[in-house]
Structure formats: C-alpha cells, structure tokens
Motif scaffolding. Sequence first.
Motif, PDB file in Angstrom:
ATOM      1  N   ASP A   1       0.865  -1.171   0.000  1.00  0.00           N
ATOM      2  CA  ASP A   1       0.000   0.000   0.000  1.00  0.00           C
ATOM      3  C   ASP A   1       0.907   1.229   0.000  1.00  0.00           C
ATOM      4  N   PRO A   2       0.830   2.089  -1.003  1.00  0.00           N
ATOM      5  CA  PRO A   2       1.765   3.228  -1.077  1.00  0.00           C
ATOM      6  C   PRO A   2       1.695   4.164   0.127  1.00  0.00           C
ATOM      7  N   ILE A   3       0.582   4.176   0.843  1.00  0.00           N
ATOM      8  CA  ILE A   3       0.470   5.081   1.984  1.00  0.00           C
ATOM      9  C   ILE A   3       1.014   4.444   3.259  1.00  0.00           C
ATOM     10  N   ASP A   4       1.454   3.203   3.178  1.00  0.00           N
ATOM     11  CA  ASP A   4       1.992   2.500   4.355  1.00  0.00           C
ATOM     12  C   ASP A   4       3.131   1.586   3.917  1.00  0.00           C
ATOM     13  N   LEU A   5       4.199   2.190   3.426  1.00  0.00           N
ATOM     14  CA  LEU A   5       5.315   1.440   2.849  1.00  0.00           C
ATOM     15  C   LEU A   5       6.336   1.052   3.919  1.00  0.00           C
ATOM     16  N   PRO A   6       6.988  -0.075   3.734  1.00  0.00           N
ATOM     17  CA  PRO A   6       8.043  -0.484   4.672  1.00  0.00           C
ATOM     18  C   PRO A   6       9.389   0.129   4.306  1.00  0.00           C
ATOM     19  N   ARG A   7      10.277   0.159   5.290  1.00  0.00           N
ATOM     20  CA  ARG A   7      11.666   0.557   5.063  1.00  0.00           C
ATOM     21  C   ARG A   7      12.584  -0.384   5.827  1.00  0.00           C
ATOM     22  N   ILE A   8      13.865  -0.305   5.494  1.00  0.00           N
ATOM     23  CA  ILE A   8      14.890  -1.093   6.177  1.00  0.00           C
ATOM     24  C   ILE A   8      15.823  -0.117   6.887  1.00  0.00           C
ATOM     25  N   GLU A   9      15.858  -0.191   8.206  1.00  0.00           N
ATOM     26  CA  GLU A   9      16.731   0.700   8.958  1.00  0.00           C
ATOM     27  C   GLU A   9      18.188   0.282   8.775  1.00  0.00           C
ATOM     28  N   ILE A  10      19.024   1.252   8.444  1.00  0.00           N
ATOM     29  CA  ILE A  10      20.464   1.019   8.327  1.00  0.00           C
ATOM     30  C   ILE A  10      21.114   1.603   9.577  1.00  0.00           C
ATOM     31  N   ARG A  11      21.616   0.735  10.421  1.00  0.00           N
ATOM     32  CA  ARG A  11      22.112   1.143  11.728  1.00  0.00           C
ATOM     33  C   ARG A  11      23.586   1.518  11.685  1.00  0.00           C
ATOM     34  N   GLY A  12      23.945   2.418  12.573  1.00  0.00           N
ATOM     35  CA  GLY A  12      25.328   2.848  12.644  1.00  0.00           C
ATOM     36  C   GLY A  12      26.240   1.882  13.351  1.00  0.00           C
ATOM     37  N   ASP A  13      25.675   0.892  14.037  1.00  0.00           N
ATOM     38  CA  ASP A  13      26.508  -0.074  14.750  1.00  0.00           C
ATOM     39  C   ASP A  13      26.626  -1.390  13.986  1.00  0.00           C
ATOM     40  N   ARG A  14      26.482  -1.341  12.671  1.00  0.00           N
ATOM     41  CA  ARG A  14      26.612  -2.528  11.837  1.00  0.00           C
ATOM     42  C   ARG A  14      27.734  -2.314  10.820  1.00  0.00           C
ATOM     43  N   SER A  15      28.282  -3.400  10.300  1.00  0.00           N
ATOM     44  CA  SER A  15      29.428  -3.334   9.393  1.00  0.00           C
ATOM     45  C   SER A  15      28.968  -3.226   7.941  1.00  0.00           C
ATOM     46  N   LEU A  16      29.943  -2.985   7.059  1.00  0.00           N
ATOM     47  CA  LEU A  16      29.647  -2.970   5.629  1.00  0.00           C
ATOM     48  C   LEU A  16      29.152  -4.341   5.175  1.00  0.00           C
ATOM     49  N   ASP A  17      29.719  -5.399   5.715  1.00  0.00           N
ATOM     50  CA  ASP A  17      29.248  -6.745   5.359  1.00  0.00           C
ATOM     51  C   ASP A  17      27.781  -6.933   5.735  1.00  0.00           C
ATOM     52  N   ASP A  18      27.379  -6.389   6.875  1.00  0.00           N
ATOM     53  CA  ASP A  18      25.974  -6.470   7.276  1.00  0.00           C
ATOM     54  C   ASP A  18      25.093  -5.730   6.277  1.00  0.00           C
ATOM     55  N   PHE A  19      25.549  -4.544   5.873  1.00  0.00           N
ATOM     56  CA  PHE A  19      24.802  -3.752   4.892  1.00  0.00           C
ATOM     57  C   PHE A  19      24.657  -4.521   3.579  1.00  0.00           C
ATOM     58  N   VAL A  20      25.745  -5.096   3.106  1.00  0.00           N
ATOM     59  CA  VAL A  20      25.720  -5.847   1.853  1.00  0.00           C
ATOM     60  C   VAL A  20      24.749  -7.027   1.958  1.00  0.00           C
ATOM     61  N   ALA A  21      24.784  -7.713   3.076  1.00  0.00           N
ATOM     62  CA  ALA A  21      23.891  -8.867   3.258  1.00  0.00           C
ATOM     63  C   ALA A  21      22.430  -8.436   3.232  1.00  0.00           C
ATOM     64  N   ILE A  22      22.128  -7.296   3.852  1.00  0.00           N
ATOM     65  CA  ILE A  22      20.748  -6.792   3.876  1.00  0.00           C
ATOM     66  C   ILE A  22      20.260  -6.489   2.468  1.00  0.00           C
TER      67      ILE A  22
END
Length: 741
Positions: free
Chosen positions: A714-735
């Motif tokens: 539903d465009p009025i209730d879209l999900p997002r993925i939080e990118i945290r500052g306490d995670r590594s680049l490998d974590d980001f890539v995996a996400i």
Amino acid sequence: MAKDNANGGTASEALAWTALWNAASDCGRGSRSIDPQSLRALPAGRKWTREIAKVVFDGLMVGSLSAPAQLAARWDRFGGAITELIIELGKVWDNPAAGRRVQYQLEQMLLDADDLAAPRRLARTLGIRVDARNPTAIELPEGIDRIYAYLMMDGQIEAALQFGVLGTVTRDHWIELIRNIVPAERLADSTARLAGRSAVPQEGAGADTSNTLAAEALLSTAERRSDPDSHFGKLAQLAAEARELVRSSAEPAQPPAAPRRARATDRNDRTAFWNSYFATEDPWNYGSFYEQEKYERQLEILPAGPIGRALELACAEGHFTRQLASRVSHLTATDISAIAIERARARCSDQPNIEFGVLDFAADTLPGEMDLIFCSEVLYYLDNLAELRRITKKFAEALAPGGSFISAHAFVLRDNVERTGFDWNTFGAQAISETLAATEGLVLEQSIQTELYRIDRFRRLSPDDVVTEPRIDHVPIRAPIEIGVARNIIWGGARALRRDVARNERRQRIPVLMYHGVADEGAAALARFRLTPAAFASQMAWLRANGFHAISSEQLEQFIANRQPFVGRPVLITFDDGFQNFADHAWPTLRANDLTAEVFLVTDLVGESAQWDAHSGPPTPLMDAGMVRRLAGEGAFFGSHMATHRAIDGLSSSDLAAELLRSRMFIERWTGRPTTAFAAPFSVTDRRLGRLAKECGYRIGFGRKHGPADLDCDPIDLPRIEIRGDRSLDDFVAIVEAVLE
C-alpha cells in the motif's frame, strides 16, 4: 499482573502497576478515588502503552463485574472516571500526549471486543454500525475525533474501518469511504438482490441505477466542503489556516525550477547534437582545477623542438586553444559547432597565429602535412570501433612524416570493468590508445597516465625511423574533482553496470533504506542512528559499483500503481529528521556516487535542533530553509516528518491533520515542488494516519513496517529497512543482497 519484579521491574514499579489496576477496578465500581502519586513509577514509554491499557482493561472488567464484550456498552458507568484517571496519568508523566495514547489504545481494545449492536460513545471514539447500502450522516458528539465502524450488508459485517474525523461525517463522505473498501460489484449485487431483481440490467430497462453510491460519490471538492461543520469543511479550515501561516512566514518561496533545455539525441545529426551541448556556455566547466591540471599535462607531452603547423580537433570554446597557441607557429582550431567556434574566436581574438574553422573531422577532409594534431575528449562520441579505426587512419594520413598526434581521453568501464573508470556507454582511453597503436604508420612515443585518464603522443613514422620503447609516466591527480565529473566515476571498478542490469533484470521488490544522521561524533545513546561519513561512503560506493540507481518515492508509487516490475536495481534512500549533517556529509557522498535521497523534514524546527533527542545529549542541528532550497535545486527530494516530530498516536485528529497540512505546504514553498510523501516520526502510526494523510494531499507514506517494498504494498503504508550505525559494511551488503534474491 502485567509487570512485576520477575520481569525486571523495580519494587516501586511493581507497586505502581498494582496501584493502576486497583484504580481501574475502583473506576469500574463507579469510584473516582485517584492517587496520582501512586502511579508516578509507571513507565511512560510508547512500548508500554498497550500493557498499561491492558491493565486498565483488566481492572475495569473486575471492578464492573463485566465480560470484555460488555465493557463498551457500560462506558456511561465508568467512562468519566477512567478518562480522568488517564488524564491524571498524563499529568504525572508531564506528557499529556502519552496519556492520550493510552486513551486511544484502551478505547480500541473496548471496541474490538464489542459487536456494536448499538452505538458506543466513548471519550474520543464513536463505535457504530453503518448500512453500507444506505449510509446516513453522523454528527460528532463533543470530544469525539475517531470513528470505529462496522460496514453492514445483509445483516452481516462486510468490513471494519477506523478513521480520524474532524466534524460531521456526511452521507457523501460515507459513500466515498465505502467505495474504497467494498468492491463495487458486491454493492451492486447486494442492492439488486434486495430489490428482487438481477444485478445485470435487463434489456430495455435503461441505465442501471441499482448502485446509487457510484453516482453520489462523484461530488466535487467544493460541494464536499460547503458544510463548514463537516469533516471536510473542518479540514478546509485547517488548510486555509496553514496556507495563511506559510504565506505570512519570512521564508521566501522557491519558484518552480525552470525546465532544462533538452539536448538533441540524434547522434546521426552530429551538428545538431553538438550545438545542443553548446547552447549553454562552458558545458564542461573548462576552468575547473581538474580540467586545468589536465591541460598542463597535455602541454607537458608536446614534442621537443619547434612545432610549425598544428591542428586542434574539437577545440570547443577555445580554453585550451589559447594555451596551445603559444607553443606552435600556426594553429588551425576547429570544431563541428559554429556556436563553439564563435566563442573560441572571441576568446582568442588577441592571438594572431590562430585560424578558426568549422570542421566535422569524421566526415570532412582534414588539412594535410601537419606537424601536430591534437584531439582531446571527443573520440568517445564516435558510433563504434569500426568508425574509430577509419578515422585514426585519416589522422595518420594528415600528419607530415615525423609529425605527432596527441590523444587525451578518460578510462571507461566498458573497456575494462575491473579498473577505475567512467560509467559511460562508450569505449574509452584504452580502446582509443589500442586503436591508434594498431594504425599503420603510427607509433606510441610517450604516455602520461592517471587513474582517470591517459594522454598519449603518437608519431608518424618516417621511412628511416627507428622505433623505441615508449616512455610511460604514471602520475597522481592532485586537483579536486568537481561533482559533475565525480558522479560518473566508479572507483576500483564495477561488479555490475547500470545499463547491463537495466537490460537484463526485472524484480518485484526493492530496498527502501532508512538513515538518520551521518557524523563522526554524537550522543552515545544515539549511536544506532548515526553512521560515520566513512561508513556511509563505503555503503554508497558499494551500491554504485553494483549497478544500483536511486529513485524517488513518487517513482516507487508509480511502479506500484502500474503493477510494473522494477527495472534494474533501484534503491530508495531516505533520511529522517533533516539533520545539517546530511548536507555536510551525506549529500556530497550521494552526489559523488550519482545517487540521490529523500529527506523527511520536521518543518516547525528547520534551522533549529532536534529537541526530541535532548534527553540523550546536545541536540543535533537541523538544516535551515535556505539549505533545503539549495539541495532541492541540486536534486535532493524532500518529504514531511510532520511539523513537530511528535508521535502521531498521541495527537488529536485535528492536530494530526494540522501538522500534515502545515508541513506539506512549507516544504512546497521551500522546494517549489509538490510534496506527496511523509514518514511518521519514531516510525509510529495508527489507523487514522493513512486516510487523513491522503485527505491532506499525500500519496506516499512510511510507517512502522520493516522490510523491502514490493508491488503489493500500500503506497500510503510502505516499509523501510533501517540502516544502523553499529553494523558493518558486510551487514549492509547482506541486507541489500537479500532483497535481490
């Protein structure tokens, strides 16, 4: 009990939970004895709202000797007392909004357990049944700003809905709501059966009038708002107040951006193609430090000794021409664009040894017996390598024996995807150098090579020439690289190119990334919400090197509306709050990687600081309106994070609508563009938000949902993925890679 020492609470907290239950039980018995101090240790955090409401609910059941389904019907017995208790709780917390949040949650629980056989008027919510085929207007009792309704058809509950409301819900309003929830064919079928006939029009019966809802729903906005006491009338009043507030603000409005002049795309018409580039003077920022350093190196590679006749191909507006002229006896400077030649002639009017002329070197005959031919940053634009081979032969033939040909061109990823290069859809310096080296009569004498470009000097062999090994000099780039150049570079090579994935990949979902701050320092308690500039740069470089391109929320909405699979590897990058560190650190990195982002602003606080985080340390400064205007002009997108950053589940429906309207109008004033997207502060939503947001002019919303966005969202209730500052680049890539799978 919901909370005790075994669950980690202190003794005082356990006593407070017990006191709350006892107070609610007393309210259920009709008593109004409240000791606010006994509740002081109750946690006020949002995560406890449902737990607190449940304790109150349980206490009410016991005190009133009621089953859950009976509580709403018995509100008149204890509603005043329980509402007073919750108000006192908000005062104890010094947070009336937190108390209002508990009130909404409790009333939700009461009505969830009720069949609404009769209207249920609570403190803030009205629970009712509505005939979906024949709705009637509902006037709001005092204090009510939310409706909990069952839509009834054939004596059965067809659907349930909740929405925030500001005034009378007219029949027209109900019709619109019903048509958005109940399928039209269901309404038509039910109405026809009740009328004792088929839902299919009979021959000769004329137009089908069985579904009067469809026709009645087509009311104009003006008609809908004609009643000032109606929901939409009240909304119109709030909009007028917001409009006047924006109009009277000291901040100047940003005029809509002027449309850019479109460049000719027909490469077959070379003259028109190049004239479109030179429609704007200095299209490549020739005076930049990067270009000037490149000019210096081009002059360094000139052959030793006097140079008689020189030919400059694609001289453009004559910036390098002036510098080259002092090194040769006679210079013929040429370009395919007459516009460029006139500017070059004016720039070099004090140089008597320069002759200017319009020349298409691909099609026209070149002057011969040249001691030097100079060709910089233009051979990429040839159609293919076959044409390049034909033209390099022309170059060789135009040189006098012993004459030099100098080529200056950038490395392009299409030649070698594993090394740093420009992401252009053409061949580059490597292919050009190899083609020149393979041209009969030419031999490489010297090459100056940087990470981004190479400058080669070839010599036309004389019959008695002896070929020697070329001199190769590797030199660093010391000049700063401006954004117009940087955004086309992929440092270290690419794992996937955008054009390739756009051609080969279609997908049903994409990552919508949620960031907050980008800074090296800040409150320790907020580290989760803050990436270092280096970490953010690594993430954006990874996206760029792996073929991702950034889209806006409006583009995401269009894909969903059209059920159109996503092309290539799109990513929507969002930032909540509008911190100044977005402008300082994140935006330059995004632009350097040819990406953009959408920033959700807290409009009442622009130019101030994030007071909502003051309990964690010094509040982070927020961008001011001038910065918002500047970044919007550079390609950033902006949406609403509401006006005050208060969680919406503690706002009255009127305050919620006012914030939605005010924030949208201010952002439109600052950016000169329509604002259609919002993100809920603290990722907190309730069942009022989506509908009220649409009524206030929004089409796209981000709330509490976590995960990738897909075509079924539903465009009025879209999900997002939080990118945290306490995670590594490998974590980001995996996400991100998990979304691609």
